[in-house]
Write a protein that holds these residues in place. Structure first.
Motif, PDB file in Angstrom:
ATOM      1  N   TYR A 170      87.690  46.662 -15.679  1.00  0.00           N
ATOM      2  CA  TYR A 170      86.928  46.407 -16.894  1.00  0.00           C
ATOM      3  C   TYR A 170      87.143  46.318 -17.692  1.00  0.00           C
ATOM      4  N   GLN A 171      86.671  45.790 -18.733  1.00  0.00           N
ATOM      5  CA  GLN A 171      87.160  45.670 -19.767  1.00  0.00           C
ATOM      6  C   GLN A 171      85.474  46.220 -20.422  1.00  0.00           C
ATOM      7  N   PRO A 172      85.752  47.079 -21.690  1.00  0.00           N
ATOM      8  CA  PRO A 172      84.748  47.221 -22.667  1.00  0.00           C
ATOM      9  C   PRO A 172      84.241  45.803 -23.570  1.00  0.00           C
ATOM     10  N   GLY A 173      83.380  46.190 -23.740  1.00  0.00           N
ATOM     11  CA  GLY A 173      82.892  45.479 -24.810  1.00  0.00           C
ATOM     12  C   GLY A 173      81.549  46.031 -25.813  1.00  0.00           C
ATOM     13  N   PRO A 217      80.091  50.491 -23.442  1.00  0.00           N
ATOM     14  CA  PRO A 217      79.822  51.100 -22.326  1.00  0.00           C
ATOM     15  C   PRO A 217      81.029  51.204 -21.629  1.00  0.00           C
ATOM     16  N   SER A 218      81.588  52.316 -21.706  1.00  0.00           N
ATOM     17  CA  SER A 218      82.833  52.638 -21.468  1.00  0.00           C
ATOM     18  C   SER A 218      84.011  52.047 -19.707  1.00  0.00           C
ATOM     19  N   GLN A 219      82.613  52.220 -19.102  1.00  0.00           N
ATOM     20  CA  GLN A 219      82.401  52.318 -17.377  1.00  0.00           C
ATOM     21  C   GLN A 219      82.132  51.112 -17.105  1.00  0.00           C
ATOM     22  N   LEU A 220      82.061  50.817 -15.987  1.00  0.00           N
ATOM     23  CA  LEU A 220      81.808  49.152 -15.252  1.00  0.00           C
ATOM     24  C   LEU A 220      79.778  49.824 -14.818  1.00  0.00           C
ATOM     25  N   HIS A 221      79.706  50.732 -14.491  1.00  0.00           N
ATOM     26  CA  HIS A 221      78.446  51.912 -13.801  1.00  0.00           C
ATOM     27  C   HIS A 221      77.946  51.296 -15.525  1.00  0.00           C
ATOM     28  N   LEU A 222      77.923  51.718 -16.466  1.00  0.00           N
ATOM     29  CA  LEU A 222      77.614  51.830 -17.549  1.00  0.00           C
ATOM     30  C   LEU A 222      76.830  50.726 -17.708  1.00  0.00           C
TER      31      LEU A 222
END
Length: 135
Positions: free
Chosen positions: A96-99, A37-42
């Motif tokens: 936010y750091q995507p993982g 997920p590229s964004q926090l909301h995702l």
């Protein structure tokens, strides 16, 4: 509503898309479905069905959820985007750091991600993420 960093608002088709991909994965015998997920909301929306592969990523999201708790999804993302979440250890704004997250389909993968060891690994690194909300 359009969230921070979105050019257009989402269509809300994640559940339908996942259902289609699950059928495809099961048909070819895959153990799971991997997304980042590229964004926090995702990540927040997907955490009900997916788990971070790395327990550290899960602990970090849990810390963000705790500091942003009680806010709507749009307010959570706007607050993070406005750099109001601060790392207590460094004083730096948190981003936010995507993982990678996985939707486990095989019993083996599901057992590994639902295990007590996975939860313990998240708890072991939780102290690394001490966040607070700046007014």
């Amino acid at each position: 509503p359009r969230l921070p960093d979105q050019q257009l608002p989402g269509l809300g088709l994640f559940e339908e898309l996942v259902a289609l991909l699950v059928v495809a994965c099961e048909r070819v015998g895959l153990a799971g479905l991997l997304v980042t997920p590229s964004q926090l909301h995702l990540a927040l929306q997907w955490q009900r069905r997916l788990r971070f592969i790395a327990p550290r990523d899960g602990a970090r999201l849990r810390a963000l959820r705790e500091v942003l708790g009680g806010m709507s999804l749009s307010v959570m993302t706007a607050t993070l985007h406005a750099r109001r979440v601060i790392d207590r250890r460094t004083g730096a704004p948190v981003e936010y750091q995507p993982g990678p997250m996985v939707l486990p389909l095989s019993p083996e993968l599901q057992a590994a991600l639902d295990s007590e060891g996975y939860t313990q690994a998240m708890d072991d690194v939780a102290d690394e993420f001490q966040f607070e909300l700046r007014a």
